[in-house]
Design a protein around this motif. Structure first.
Motif, PDB file in Angstrom:
ATOM      1  N   ILE A 245      47.502  42.333  78.212  1.00 51.94           N
ATOM      2  CA  ILE A 245      46.845  43.071  77.086  1.00 51.94           C
ATOM      3  C   ILE A 245      46.761  41.672  75.823  1.00 51.94           C
ATOM      4  O   ILE A 245      45.244  42.249  75.082  1.00 51.94           O
ATOM      5  CB  ILE A 245      48.443  43.353  76.215  1.00 51.94           C
ATOM      6  CG1 ILE A 245      48.329  45.808  76.504  1.00 51.94           C
ATOM      7  CG2 ILE A 245      47.846  43.807  74.583  1.00 51.94           C
ATOM      8  CD1 ILE A 245      49.678  45.618  76.689  1.00 51.94           C
ATOM      9  N   ALA A 246      46.865  41.244  75.952  1.00 51.81           N
ATOM     10  CA  ALA A 246      47.108  39.613  75.273  1.00 51.81           C
ATOM     11  C   ALA A 246      44.992  39.141  75.552  1.00 51.81           C
ATOM     12  O   ALA A 246      44.086  39.038  74.620  1.00 51.81           O
ATOM     13  CB  ALA A 246      47.788  38.808  75.201  1.00 51.81           C
ATOM     14  N   TYR A 247      45.402  39.552  77.431  1.00 48.46           N
ATOM     15  CA  TYR A 247      43.939  38.467  77.445  1.00 48.46           C
ATOM     16  C   TYR A 247      42.868  40.182  77.007  1.00 48.46           C
ATOM     17  O   TYR A 247      41.648  39.499  76.738  1.00 48.46           O
ATOM     18  CB  TYR A 247      43.676  38.737  79.560  1.00 48.46           C
ATOM     19  CG  TYR A 247      42.971  38.844  79.910  1.00 48.46           C
ATOM     20  CD1 TYR A 247      41.988  37.327  80.270  1.00 48.46           C
ATOM     21  CD2 TYR A 247      41.965  39.914  80.770  1.00 48.46           C
ATOM     22  CE1 TYR A 247      40.700  37.524  80.162  1.00 48.46           C
ATOM     23  CE2 TYR A 247      40.333  39.645  80.960  1.00 48.46           C
ATOM     24  CZ  TYR A 247      40.031  38.560  81.170  1.00 48.46           C
ATOM     25  OH  TYR A 247      38.652  38.423  81.571  1.00 48.46           O
ATOM     26  N   LEU A 248      42.954  40.791  77.144  1.00 47.89           N
ATOM     27  CA  LEU A 248      42.417  42.045  76.829  1.00 47.89           C
ATOM     28  C   LEU A 248      41.666  41.640  74.951  1.00 47.89           C
ATOM     29  O   LEU A 248      40.433  42.068  75.039  1.00 47.89           O
ATOM     30  CB  LEU A 248      42.239  43.576  77.713  1.00 47.89           C
ATOM     31  CG  LEU A 248      42.630  44.028  78.654  1.00 47.89           C
ATOM     32  CD1 LEU A 248      43.191  45.323  78.959  1.00 47.89           C
ATOM     33  CD2 LEU A 248      41.147  43.908  79.292  1.00 47.89           C
ATOM     34  N   ILE A 249      42.698  42.149  75.017  1.00 47.89           N
ATOM     35  CA  ILE A 249      42.269  41.788  72.978  1.00 47.89           C
ATOM     36  C   ILE A 249      41.892  40.490  72.220  1.00 47.89           C
ATOM     37  O   ILE A 249      40.436  40.508  71.984  1.00 47.89           O
ATOM     38  CB  ILE A 249      43.919  42.126  72.282  1.00 47.89           C
ATOM     39  CG1 ILE A 249      44.162  43.789  72.513  1.00 47.89           C
ATOM     40  CG2 ILE A 249      43.276  41.599  70.450  1.00 47.89           C
ATOM     41  CD1 ILE A 249      45.531  43.702  72.078  1.00 47.89           C
ATOM     42  N   VAL A 250      42.197  38.925  72.950  1.00 45.75           N
ATOM     43  CA  VAL A 250      42.373  37.828  72.437  1.00 45.75           C
ATOM     44  C   VAL A 250      40.733  37.156  73.195  1.00 45.75           C
ATOM     45  O   VAL A 250      40.010  37.275  72.886  1.00 45.75           O
ATOM     46  CB  VAL A 250      43.477  36.451  72.609  1.00 45.75           C
ATOM     47  CG1 VAL A 250      42.731  35.246  72.322  1.00 45.75           C
ATOM     48  CG2 VAL A 250      44.493  37.008  71.827  1.00 45.75           C
ATOM     49  N   ARG A 251      40.932  37.192  74.148  1.00 45.32           N
ATOM     50  CA  ARG A 251      39.953  36.857  75.058  1.00 45.32           C
ATOM     51  C   ARG A 251      38.959  37.342  74.791  1.00 45.32           C
ATOM     52  O   ARG A 251      37.424  37.184  74.966  1.00 45.32           O
ATOM     53  CB  ARG A 251      40.078  36.688  77.102  1.00 45.32           C
ATOM     54  CG  ARG A 251      39.068  35.369  77.676  1.00 45.32           C
ATOM     55  CD  ARG A 251      38.869  34.626  77.260  1.00 45.32           C
ATOM     56  NE  ARG A 251      37.538  34.114  78.575  1.00 45.32           N
ATOM     57  CZ  ARG A 251      36.674  34.217  78.224  1.00 45.32           C
ATOM     58  NH1 ARG A 251      35.962  34.450  76.240  1.00 45.32           N
ATOM     59  NH2 ARG A 251      35.422  33.265  78.001  1.00 45.32           N
TER      60      ARG A 251
END
Length: 196
Positions: free
Chosen positions: A110-116
């Motif tokens: 989820i962090a990859y999809l949101i941030v990166r």
């Protein structure tokens, strides 16, 4: 020579759009009617009402998200979940470890999809994920990584859905399911407060 044919095509398109109103419910304005006509006013009212409904839905969704977050805080406090997970001997420890590892993988996806991808890459999600043909997909460097991250996240979520109830069942028996549902809904609703 090509102009009359172009007008005929444009007229046919307007006729098709006029017929589409019956299917979609979205009011259309015929080509021969301009601003101030009854059809124009009906279309303006439709879009104003739609904007108002969308605003009300946004407020309702935020209030619902706050409710779920408050419910999760209450559940965490009343069950002392974190203390039970790490100190109680009734917990099935190997299964809990699998669930925690899957949770970490899910959070990282989820962090990859949101941030990166979302913030740093500035990706338009609708265009990226719904691009099915190879031409659109090959032009966007994030298409394949996003599909992979969604797949990994889904597998981690399914693992969590099985592992957490199995590991915590000896502690709360059938109450385990409602406790985990409230916590899952709070995690899902917390996404309303991520600025994208």
């Amino acid at each position: 020579r090509g102009v009359p044919q172009g007008r005929a095509v444009a007229q046919k398109m307007f006729e098709v759009f006029a017929e589409a109103e019956a299917l979609t419910g979205v009011p259309t304005v015929p080509a021969d009617q301009g601003p101030g006509s009854q059809a124009w006013q009906r279309a303006e009212k439709y879009w104003e009402d739609r904007y108002e409904r969308k605003t009300k839905d946004t407020v309702k969704n935020k209030v619902e998200a706050v409710f779920w977050l408050a419910a999760a805080a209450f559940v965490l406090n009343s069950t002392d979940l974190l203390h039970v997970m790490y100190r109680d001997e009734r917990v099935v420890r190997p299964v809990l470890n699998v669930a925690l590892a899957a949770s970490l993988v899910l959070v990282l996806a989820i962090a990859y999809l949101i941030v990166r991808v979302g913030i740093v890459g500035g990706v338009d999600w609708d265009k990226l994920y719904n691009a099915r043909d190879q031409v659109k997909a090959s032009k966007n460097p994030f298409h394949r990584p996003v599909c992979n991250a969604v797949g990994v996240g889904a597998a981690a979520f399914c693992t969590c859905m099985v592992s957490f109830p199995v590991s915590l069942w000896p502690v709360w028996s059938w109450w385990t399911i409602p406790i985990l549902i409230v916590l899952w809904m709070a995690m899902l609703m917390s996404m309303h407060f991520i600025p994208l």
